[in-house]
Design an enzyme around this catalytic site. Structure first.
Site, mmCIF file in Angstrom:
data_model
loop_
_atom_site.group_PDB
_atom_site.id
_atom_site.type_symbol
_atom_site.label_atom_id
_atom_site.label_comp_id
_atom_site.label_asym_id
_atom_site.label_seq_id
_atom_site.Cartn_x
_atom_site.Cartn_y
_atom_site.Cartn_z
ATOM 1 N N VAL A 14 -3.694 -2.087 -14.606
ATOM 2 C CA VAL A 14 -4.936 -2.860 -14.732
ATOM 3 C C VAL A 14 -5.816 -2.249 -15.823
ATOM 4 O O VAL A 14 -6.341 -2.969 -16.683
ATOM 5 C CB VAL A 14 -5.696 -2.910 -13.386
ATOM 6 C CG1 VAL A 14 -6.996 -3.687 -13.539
ATOM 7 C CG2 VAL A 14 -4.825 -3.534 -12.294
ATOM 8 N N VAL A 132 -9.579 -8.703 -4.275
ATOM 9 C CA VAL A 132 -8.912 -9.693 -3.415
ATOM 10 C C VAL A 132 -8.307 -10.782 -4.296
ATOM 11 O O VAL A 132 -9.004 -11.407 -5.090
ATOM 12 C CB VAL A 132 -9.905 -10.337 -2.414
ATOM 13 C CG1 VAL A 132 -9.195 -11.372 -1.548
ATOM 14 C CG2 VAL A 132 -10.555 -9.271 -1.552
ATOM 15 N N LYS A 204 -7.382 -7.071 2.414
ATOM 16 C CA LYS A 204 -8.096 -8.122 1.670
ATOM 17 C C LYS A 204 -8.826 -9.054 2.644
ATOM 18 O O LYS A 204 -9.940 -9.499 2.380
ATOM 19 C CB LYS A 204 -7.111 -8.907 0.806
ATOM 20 C CG LYS A 204 -6.508 -8.052 -0.317
ATOM 21 C CD LYS A 204 -5.335 -8.763 -0.956
ATOM 22 C CE LYS A 204 -4.692 -7.950 -2.052
ATOM 23 N NZ LYS A 204 -3.379 -8.473 -2.450
ATOM 24 N N GLY A 301 -0.999 -8.492 -11.314
ATOM 25 C CA GLY A 301 -0.606 -8.405 -12.720
ATOM 26 C C GLY A 301 -1.773 -7.874 -13.528
ATOM 27 O O GLY A 301 -2.936 -8.123 -13.194
#
Ligand SMILES: NC(=O)c1ccc[n+]([C@@H]2O[C@H](COP(=O)([O-])OP(=O)(O)OC[C@H]3O[C@@H](n4cnc5c(N)ncnc54)[C@H](OP(=O)(O)O)[C@@H]3O)[C@@H](O)[C@H]2O)c1
Length: 435
Positions: A14, A132, A204, A301
C-alpha cells in the site's frame, strides 16, 4: 500555498502505491487538498531493501521516532499493519498533534475506543477509509452520506480472498487447491489464517458497526465462522438449489438489540450480493429512508487501497485546524449485542446417512421437537450397497439456538456417518418439500 509534510509508517504494497499516486499527481492533489503534500520519510524494517519507482525516492529509516517526534512532519500515514507496534505508533502520533491516516483494520477494531479517547483528549484526527473494503468508499459514505438516515442492516462481503476461493470451489475445486491458486495469484498470504478463519472480515465488521450503529463491539464478541469446513459438495448443492455460498459479515438491528456475525451463508442467485465475484468486496446497506444501497469494488490491492488513503490525506489537509474527533465515530447508542442463539435464519443441512427406511423420519422428529420445520428435502443418488448417502434438508427460518440444539441431538443418532454441514440461508427462495 500551504505545505503539508507526511511521514509514512510502512512502504510496502500500500505504501509504495501511496507514494506513486502522490508523486505522479502532485499538482492536482495540491489543488484539491489546498496544500502541497510532500512525503518526508518512511519507516521500514529494512532500509537496504531495493525499492522501485516512487518509493525509491523516499528517504527511509528504521527508527519510528524519526517520524513520530519529528517537527517537520504534520501527518502520519500508517500502512505497516499488525497490532504492535502499529497501535503504539498511532497513539504517539495523535498525542503529538499529528493527524493520522491508517489502513489498519486490526488496530481499529481492537482499540477503536481507546484511540477515540486519545483523539478527543488531544483534539487530534484519525482517518481510516482504507481499513474496510480497501478502495470501496464505505467509511465516508457512512460518516457523511448516510448520516441523515437510520441504518437497519449491513451485509458485507468484506474479504476478497475467501470470495475468490469460494468462486473456485463453486466450479468444483477442492478447498486446498483453491487456496493454493489464491496464493499463486497473490490474493492470499503465505499464512492465510486471518482471511480463511473470518477474522479479517470480523475486524472490518466491528469498525462498520461502530460507525453505522454507534455500538462499540470488540471483535472477539462477534460470532465468527470461516470457510475452512466448506466442501465442494456443499457448494454444488447450493448451486443446484439456486444459491451461491458467500462469507457474509452481517449486522442487523432487531428492536433494541444488534445481531452481528460472520459466517458462510447461502445467497440466492437473484440477490445483488450473489453477483459479487472473484476478489471484489461489497457492502449492502439497508437504511430507513433511503432503502437498500450497494457499494462494490476492489477490496484490496496496492492502488485501490492507496486511492482510499489519498482521499483521507486530502480530507486531513482540508480539515487542518478543524479538528472534531466525534465526526469520525458515531454517537454511542443504547443498542446491546444480541445473543448469537437468538438470531433467526433458514438453514441448509447436509447429512451423510445410512440408506434405509426411517432415517428421514428420525431426523425430522428431532427437528420438529425443537420447533424446526422443513422447507425441502433432497436425497442424492444412491451409491453402491451399504454406502452412506447424502441427505440434504432446507429448513424454514428458526433460531440459531433451536437449530444447534436439534443438530446436537441428531449427531448422536447411529444412522449418521461422519460430520454434517450446516449453512444458514440469507433470504430463502421458495422451495417445495419433496418427501
Ligand atoms: N495490501 C492490501 O491490499 C491492503 C488492503 C487494505 C488494507 N491493507 C492494510 O494496509 C496495511 C499495510 O498492508 P501492506 O499490504 O502494504 O503490508 P506490507 O506490504 O507487508 O508492507 C508493510 C510495510 O511496513 C513495514 N513494516 C512492517 N512492520 C514494521 C516494523 N515493525 N517496523 C518498521 N517497519 C515495518 C515494512 O517494511 P519493509 O518494506 O522493510 O519490509 C513494509 O514497508 C495493513 O494494515 C493492511 O491490513 C492492505
Amino acid at each position: 500555498m500551504k505545505k503539508l509534510r507526511v511521514g509514512m509508517l510502512g512502504l510496502g504494497t500500500v505504501g509504495k502505491s501511496v507514494a506513486e499516486i502522490l508523486i505522479q499527481n502532485q499538482s492536482w492533489i495540491a489543488g484539491r487538498a489546498g496544500a502541497s503534500i510532500q512525503i518526508v520519510r518512511a519507516l521500514v524494517r529494512q532500509t537496504r531493501k531495493r525499492r522501485e519507482g516512487a518509493a525509491s525516492k523516499i528517504p527511509t529509516t528504521t527508527n519510528a521516532q524519526d517520524i513520530l517526534d519529528a517537527d517537520d512532519i504534520d501527518i502520519v500515514i500508517e500502512v505497516m499493519g499488525g497490532h504492535e507496534p502499529a497501535y503504539g505508533y498511532i497513539t504517539q502520533a495523535l498525542k503529538r498533534g499529528k493527524a493520522v491516516v491508517t489502513a489498519n483494520k486490526a488496530v481499529l477494531a481492537a482499540h477503536g475506543l481507546e484511540i477515540a479517547k486519545v483523539v478527543q483528549q488531544h483534539h487530534a484526527a484519525i482517518y481510516y477509509e482504507a481499513a474496510v473494503a480497501g478502495g470501496v468508499p464505505i467509511i465516508r459514505t457512512l460518516r457523511h452520506s448516510l448520516i441523515s438516515d437510520r441504518i437497519q442492516r449491513i451485509r458485507g462481503i468484506l474479504n476478497g480472498t475467501t470470495n475468490f476461493i469460494l468462486g473456485l470451489m463453486e466450479k468444483g475445486e477442492g478447498y486446498d487447491t483453491a487456496l493454493r491458486q489464491a496464493q499463486k495469484e497473490g490474493y492470499a498470504e503465505a499464512d492465510p489464517t486471518l482471511d480463511i478463519s473470518g477474522a479479517d472480515a470480523r475486524d472490518k465488521l466491528a469498525i462498520l458497526i461502530q460507525l453505522a450503529f454507534g455500538l462499540d463491539v470488540h471483535p472477539s464478541e462477534i460470532p465468527t465462522e470461516g470457510i475452512g469446513s466448506l466442501t465442494p459438495e456443499v457448494l454444488a448443492d447450493a448451486r443446484q438449489l439456486g444459491y451461491r455460498v458467500k462469507l457474509l459479515a452481517i449486522a442487523k438491528r432487531v428492536g433494541n438489540k444488534l445481531e452481528a456475525r460472520v459466517q458462510p451463508a447461502f445467497v440466492p442467485f437473484e440477490h445483488h450480493l450473489s453477483a459479487v465475484l472473484d476478489i471484489e468486496n461489497a457492502i449492502s446497506v439497508d437504511s430507513e429512508a433511503l432503502g437498500t444501497t450497494l457499494y462494490v469494488g476492489p477490496g484490496a490491492g496496492g492502488m485501490p487501497t492507496a486511492s482510499a488513503v489519498i482521499s483521507d490525506l486530502i480530507e486531513a489537509a482540508q480539515q487542518q485546524g478543524v479538528k472534531n474527533a466525534m465526526s469520525l465515530r458515531s454517537q454511542r447508542t443504547a443498542l446491546k449485542l444480541a445473543k448469537p442463539e437468538a438470531a433467526i435464519s433458514a438453514f441448509y443441512v447436509r447429512f451423510l446417512v445410512e440408506d434405509r427406511p426411517g432415517v428421514l423420519a428420525a431426523i425430522t422428529r428431532i427437528l420438529a421437537s425443537n420447533n424446526v420445520s422443513l422447507a425441502a428435502v433432497l436425497q442424492h443418488e444412491r451409491g453402491l450397497d451399504d454406502e452412506p448417502v447424502a441427505l440434504v434438508i432446507l429448513t424454514h427460518p428458526t433460531t440459531h439456538g433451536a437449530m444447534s440444539k436439534a443438530l446436537n441431538k441428531i449427531k448422536q443418532l447411529p444412522i449418521l456417518h461422519g460430520g454434517l454441514s450446516v449453512v444458514p440461508i440469507e433470504e430463502q427462495r421458495v422451495t417445495k418439500v419433496e418427501s
